[in-house]
Write a protein that holds these residues in place. Structure first.
Motif, PDB file in Angstrom:
ATOM      1  N   GLU A  25      29.760 -22.409 -31.680  1.00 26.24           N
ATOM      2  CA  GLU A  25      29.370 -21.023 -31.403  1.00 26.24           C
ATOM      3  C   GLU A  25      27.851 -20.839 -31.434  1.00 26.24           C
ATOM      4  O   GLU A  25      27.329 -19.869 -31.968  1.00 26.24           O
ATOM      5  CB  GLU A  25      30.063 -20.078 -32.383  1.00 26.24           C
ATOM      6  CG  GLU A  25      31.584 -20.101 -32.248  1.00 26.24           C
ATOM      7  CD  GLU A  25      32.284 -19.206 -33.242  1.00 26.24           C
ATOM      8  OE1 GLU A  25      32.477 -18.009 -32.913  1.00 26.24           O
ATOM      9  OE2 GLU A  25      32.630 -19.695 -34.334  1.00 26.24           O
ATOM     10  N   VAL A  26      27.169 -21.823 -30.837  1.00 23.84           N
ATOM     11  CA  VAL A  26      25.710 -21.748 -30.717  1.00 23.84           C
ATOM     12  C   VAL A  26      25.321 -22.087 -29.286  1.00 23.84           C
ATOM     13  O   VAL A  26      26.056 -22.755 -28.559  1.00 23.84           O
ATOM     14  CB  VAL A  26      24.997 -22.715 -31.683  1.00 23.84           C
ATOM     15  CG1 VAL A  26      25.272 -22.328 -33.137  1.00 23.84           C
ATOM     16  CG2 VAL A  26      25.404 -24.163 -31.425  1.00 23.84           C
ATOM     17  N   MET A  27      24.124 -21.642 -28.881  1.00 17.87           N
ATOM     18  CA  MET A  27      23.591 -21.958 -27.557  1.00 17.87           C
ATOM     19  C   MET A  27      22.143 -22.397 -27.696  1.00 17.87           C
ATOM     20  O   MET A  27      21.428 -21.966 -28.612  1.00 17.87           O
ATOM     21  CB  MET A  27      23.695 -20.748 -26.628  1.00 17.87           C
ATOM     22  CG  MET A  27      22.869 -19.550 -27.039  1.00 17.87           C
ATOM     23  SD  MET A  27      23.042 -18.122 -25.925  1.00 17.87           S
ATOM     24  CE  MET A  27      22.209 -18.758 -24.450  1.00 17.87           C
ATOM     25  N   PRO A  28      21.672 -23.292 -26.793  1.00 12.97           N
ATOM     26  CA  PRO A  28      20.274 -23.727 -26.849  1.00 12.97           C
ATOM     27  C   PRO A  28      19.337 -22.553 -26.545  1.00 12.97           C
ATOM     28  O   PRO A  28      19.612 -21.750 -25.650  1.00 12.97           O
ATOM     29  CB  PRO A  28      20.180 -24.785 -25.764  1.00 12.97           C
ATOM     30  CG  PRO A  28      21.580 -25.162 -25.440  1.00 12.97           C
ATOM     31  CD  PRO A  28      22.411 -23.958 -25.712  1.00 12.97           C
ATOM     32  N   SER A  29      18.245 -22.483 -27.282  1.00 15.26           N
ATOM     33  CA  SER A  29      17.250 -21.437 -27.022  1.00 15.26           C
ATOM     34  C   SER A  29      15.892 -22.020 -26.665  1.00 15.26           C
ATOM     35  O   SER A  29      15.119 -21.403 -25.928  1.00 15.26           O
ATOM     36  CB  SER A  29      17.110 -20.500 -28.224  1.00 15.26           C
ATOM     37  OG  SER A  29      16.728 -21.224 -29.381  1.00 15.26           O
ATOM     38  N   GLU A  30      15.610 -23.232 -27.163  1.00 12.02           N
ATOM     39  CA  GLU A  30      14.287 -23.808 -26.897  1.00 12.02           C
ATOM     40  C   GLU A  30      14.279 -25.297 -27.211  1.00 12.02           C
ATOM     41  O   GLU A  30      14.873 -25.737 -28.203  1.00 12.02           O
ATOM     42  CB  GLU A  30      13.229 -23.114 -27.766  1.00 12.02           C
ATOM     43  CG  GLU A  30      11.820 -23.632 -27.580  1.00 12.02           C
ATOM     44  CD  GLU A  30      10.837 -23.037 -28.573  1.00 12.02           C
ATOM     45  OE1 GLU A  30       9.685 -23.496 -28.611  1.00 12.02           O
ATOM     46  OE2 GLU A  30      11.230 -22.116 -29.334  1.00 12.02           O
ATOM     47  N   GLU A  64      23.194 -10.892 -31.787  1.00 11.78           N
ATOM     48  CA  GLU A  64      22.171 -10.017 -32.354  1.00 11.78           C
ATOM     49  C   GLU A  64      21.998 -10.347 -33.841  1.00 11.78           C
ATOM     50  O   GLU A  64      22.941 -10.296 -34.625  1.00 11.78           O
ATOM     51  CB  GLU A  64      22.567  -8.546 -32.181  1.00 11.78           C
ATOM     52  CG  GLU A  64      21.472  -7.580 -32.589  1.00 11.78           C
ATOM     53  CD  GLU A  64      21.829  -6.137 -32.251  1.00 11.78           C
ATOM     54  OE1 GLU A  64      21.166  -5.243 -32.776  1.00 11.78           O
ATOM     55  OE2 GLU A  64      22.787  -5.932 -31.461  1.00 11.78           O
ATOM     56  N   GLY A  65      20.757 -10.696 -34.199  1.00 11.53           N
ATOM     57  CA  GLY A  65      20.480 -11.087 -35.576  1.00 11.53           C
ATOM     58  C   GLY A  65      21.049 -12.436 -35.941  1.00 11.53           C
ATOM     59  O   GLY A  65      21.131 -12.782 -37.130  1.00 11.53           O
ATOM     60  N   GLY A  66      21.440 -13.223 -34.915  1.00 14.48           N
ATOM     61  CA  GLY A  66      22.077 -14.512 -35.168  1.00 14.48           C
ATOM     62  C   GLY A  66      21.129 -15.533 -35.754  1.00 14.48           C
ATOM     63  O   GLY A  66      19.919 -15.529 -35.477  1.00 14.48           O
ATOM     64  N   VAL A 100      18.785 -23.989 -31.536  1.00 18.88           N
ATOM     65  CA  VAL A 100      19.997 -23.318 -31.090  1.00 18.88           C
ATOM     66  C   VAL A 100      20.150 -22.035 -31.890  1.00 18.88           C
ATOM     67  O   VAL A 100      19.678 -21.929 -33.032  1.00 18.88           O
ATOM     68  CB  VAL A 100      21.251 -24.214 -31.267  1.00 18.88           C
ATOM     69  CG1 VAL A 100      21.164 -25.445 -30.391  1.00 18.88           C
ATOM     70  CG2 VAL A 100      21.462 -24.603 -32.726  1.00 18.88           C
ATOM     71  N   VAL A 101      20.813 -21.064 -31.274  1.00 22.15           N
ATOM     72  CA  VAL A 101      21.011 -19.777 -31.915  1.00 22.15           C
ATOM     73  C   VAL A 101      22.480 -19.402 -31.828  1.00 22.15           C
ATOM     74  O   VAL A 101      23.171 -19.769 -30.868  1.00 22.15           O
ATOM     75  CB  VAL A 101      20.130 -18.696 -31.257  1.00 22.15           C
ATOM     76  CG1 VAL A 101      20.489 -18.501 -29.787  1.00 22.15           C
ATOM     77  CG2 VAL A 101      20.210 -17.374 -32.005  1.00 22.15           C
ATOM     78  N   GLU A 102      22.968 -18.716 -32.827  1.00 27.52           N
ATOM     79  CA  GLU A 102      24.352 -18.259 -32.798  1.00 27.52           C
ATOM     80  C   GLU A 102      24.576 -17.410 -31.552  1.00 27.52           C
ATOM     81  O   GLU A 102      23.722 -16.596 -31.185  1.00 27.52           O
ATOM     82  CB  GLU A 102      24.677 -17.447 -34.049  1.00 27.52           C
ATOM     83  CG  GLU A 102      24.760 -18.296 -35.318  1.00 27.52           C
ATOM     84  CD  GLU A 102      25.119 -17.464 -36.535  1.00 27.52           C
ATOM     85  OE1 GLU A 102      26.125 -17.793 -37.186  1.00 27.52           O
ATOM     86  OE2 GLU A 102      24.405 -16.478 -36.818  1.00 27.52           O
TER      87      GLU A 102
END
Length: 655
Positions: A365-370, A398-400, A384-386
């Motif tokens: 339940e995470v996705m790459p962000s950078e 939001e707020g992950g 990665v961010v939730e």
């Protein structure tokens, strides 16, 4: 009377009655009217498609070859059960050994036995059928009279090879063009050998290429080494089965600028070619499907070096080859990230669990962000961010929580697309090739398409599309003046009762030869198959149509897996899936409920109060014609229909 906990548990797990509580009123006015001896209804034997076959993208007659393995459907002459099952299985899929190992088995998910205890282990039986055929040296029949037509097949993966096989059965010759040194496509260059042993793969490929009229041209790229125009002039039709060998990069800003960020397709091809003997110390793979599981499992097996100094991407993209196996290997630290929870990942559940046992860290339940880079622009980590899913698109929660995963190599396993360099005019804006319902390329007469280049999916999907495309090509080459008819609603390789009767010299005679002057009762005439209706092209039989109370809970015969733990995984390349023994295979086939087809249980004969239902004489009996009805005795009580376990008997006006 109080209900015991055991009774409650049984009611929840096993349907032991035909009707549920509350089903005590007729559902329609027709049921009020048509009952017992006033109904004029008698049992009619209805062949339907079982949900295993309905769920199989290859369209295999799964019920049929399970019936053969368990000994209900028997061959003529001295053909063995193993060969007969192989012949039935490969009507649709020429790769039973491979697919029995790696197919994620949507057939098992659809199996009606799930409503009794647990699905039939279809894959394990298929593996046995394929392995036995290889051991026996069985070949394919290429005796169909040549039509004089030739088809160019562009791509030597499972779609291209399956099409060549199906076309040759129709009498058409073909030439397979592939830009690799060996046939196999993604099955060879994408799937590791511990999942599909290369001797099994090579044997099944050779069985096709050894057919008379199937030619192969390797290391030949259409659009570069040979022009499409030349193929159009030399061949009567062209089938595009290119596959999708370009991997999709991550949707982050600097993906294209980071050298040590590669696609899973490149990574796995380097490994399967034997060029990559080890990888970076810290590997992060983004995915969640079967391909990503292969990446992380390979990474754990090949490991890294204690004194690793090279650029991992050079080997992972084929620029550099490892010539020898080093002695100083150490385990690699491997992480897999997925958009979905563990139990919702698209990879097969047992593959996910195996990866965990092997020491892979999985973040869900995470996705790459950078991609975090150093002063040289090389990746040193992945943020990665939730995430949550909105429709089909992921969105940061939001707020992950944000997590930084250290990485020396980042691998993207989030999808694939076609490589259409040199043949761009045939592609669409998705780097794929358009197909109509018959797998014709719209606007390109004589061009057809099948496999991942239509839409990336399962190997079994590519095999099924190739079969339909071959039928369309056959129509184009032989019956082009006739308009294509609509494909069946349930578009599969169905059991054909007339073929079965012909096999046993029981074919109906001609109408003129068999008819009598009084045609008001034809049940004893030989020009028709009495009281039988084939609805398999229109209906899939649901578990609600079966008498599930007939079936006892029987534990599934499970294959064992050779899965190394995190301390054993380094250098572990033993085949993962261990085959069942013959008796286990037969026992597993016996768990099949034969949905939509008689399996000779005798319930209808035993329970008929009028002795109207009877067994067909042995010299007239075969699969699908085991029982019949005497209309002079039948009173339409529908008991036979109620006690039929398979849903094969329905009350109708007969014929």
């Amino acid at each position: 009377m109080a209900t015991s906990p055991d009774d409650k548990k049984l009611a929840q797990t096993h349907t032991f009655r035909r009707y549920d509580d509350g089903d005590d009123t007729w559902s329609s006015m027709g049921d009020h009217i048509f009952q017992e001896d006033t109904s004029y209804k008698c049992p009619t034997y209805i062949q339907k498609t079982p949900p295993c076959q309905g769920s199989c993208p290859s369209g295999e007659d799964i019920r049929g070859w399970l019936q053969i393995v368990r000994g209900i459907e028997k061959p003529t002459g001295d053909m063995t059960m193993q060969e007969y099952a192989f012949r039935r299985s490969t009507d649709a899929n020429p790769f039973p050994s491979m697919m029995g190992r790696v197919c994620p088995a949507p057939c098992e998910e659809g199996c009606n036995r799930n409503d009794v205890d647990e699905f039939v282990g279809i894959n394990s039986v298929e593996q046995y059928i394929g392995d036995q055929a290889t051991a026996a040296g069985l070949t394919f029949d290429d005796s169909a009279t040549p039509t004089g037509k030739k088809v160019a097949i562009i791509g030597g993966g499972v779609a291209g090879m399956a099409a060549a096989y199906q076309l040759r059965k129709m009498g058409h010759y073909s030439t397979i063009f592939d830009d690799h040194a060996q046939l196999g496509g993604m099955a060879r260059y994408g799937i590791p050998g511990y999942r599909v042993p290369r001797d099994s793969m090579d044997a099944e490929i050779a069985r096709i290429t050894n057919m008379d009229g199937v030619e192969v041209k390797l290391n030949t790229r259409v659009g570069k080494d040979v022009a499409v125009a030349d193929l159009e002039s030399e061949y009567d039709a062209i089938l595009w089965a290119l596959g999708c060998k370009n991997g999709r990069g991550l949707f982050v800003d600097n993906w294209d600028q980071v050298p040590n960020a590669v696609t899973a397709v490149k990574f796995l091809e380097a490994f399967n070619l034997g060029d990559m003997k080890y990888t970076a110390p810290k590997v992060v793979c983004v995915g969640g499907g079967d391909t990503s599981i292969d990446v992380v499992s390979v990474s754990r097996r090949i490991g890294s070096l204690a004194n690793y100094t090279e650029h991992a991407e050079d080997v992972a993209t084929g620029k550099v080859k490892h010539d020898a196996e080093p002695a100083n290997k150490v385990p690699a630290e491997v992480t897999l990230t997925s958009l979905f929870p563990l139990d919702q990942m698209t990879a097969a559940e047992h593959e996910v669990q195996d990866a965990l046992i092997e020491g892979v860290t999985i973040l869900t339940e995470v996705m790459p962000s950078e991609i975090v880079v150093d002063e040289n622009g090389r990746a040193i980590g992945l943020k990665v961010v939730e995430a949550v899913m909105e429709g089909n698109m992921p969105k940061p929660k939001e707020g992950g929580k944000e997590t930084l995963i250290e990485a020396d190599l980042i691998v993207s396993a989030i999808g694939q697309f076609g490589d259409l360099e040199g043949v761009e005019e045939y592609g669409n804006d998705r780097n794929a090739i358009d197909a109509d319902n018959f797998y014709q390329v719209p606007g390109k007469e004589g061009h057809f398409v099948a496999g991942d280049i239509v839409r990336p999916h399962l190997l079994t999907t590519a095999i099924g599309q190739a079969s339909i495309a071959a039928e369309t090509i056959d129509h184009y080459l032989v019956h082009n003046e006739e308009k294509l008819s609509k494909r069946p609603k349930v578009d599969k390789h169905h059991f054909d009762l007339l073929d079965k009767l012909k096999e046993f010299n029981l074919s109906p005679v001609s109408y003129e030869e068999g008819k009598e002057e009084d045609l008001r009762g034809t049940d004893k005439d030989d020009f028709a198959v009495h009281n039988f209706d084939d609805r398999s092209e229109h209906e899939i039989v649901a578990s609600s149509e079966l008498f599930l109370g007939h079936f006892e809970n029987v534990e599934r015969n499970k294959r064992t897996e050779d899965v190394p733990n995190e301390n054993q995984v380094l250098g572990h390349f033993v085949e993962r899936m261990n085959a069942l023994e013959e008796q286990q295979v037969v026992d597993e086939a016996e768990r099949c409920m034969s949905c939509g087809m008689c399996f000779e249980c005798d319930n209808c004969v035993i329970y008929c109060p009028q002795d109207a239902v009877f067994r067909v004489k042995k010299d007239q009996s075969t699969t699908g014609r085991y029982v019949d009805t005497d209309y002079n005795k039948c009173i339409g009580c529908h008991i036979c229909s109620d006690v039929c376990p398979t849903g094969y008997i329905e009350m109708g006006l007969g014929g």
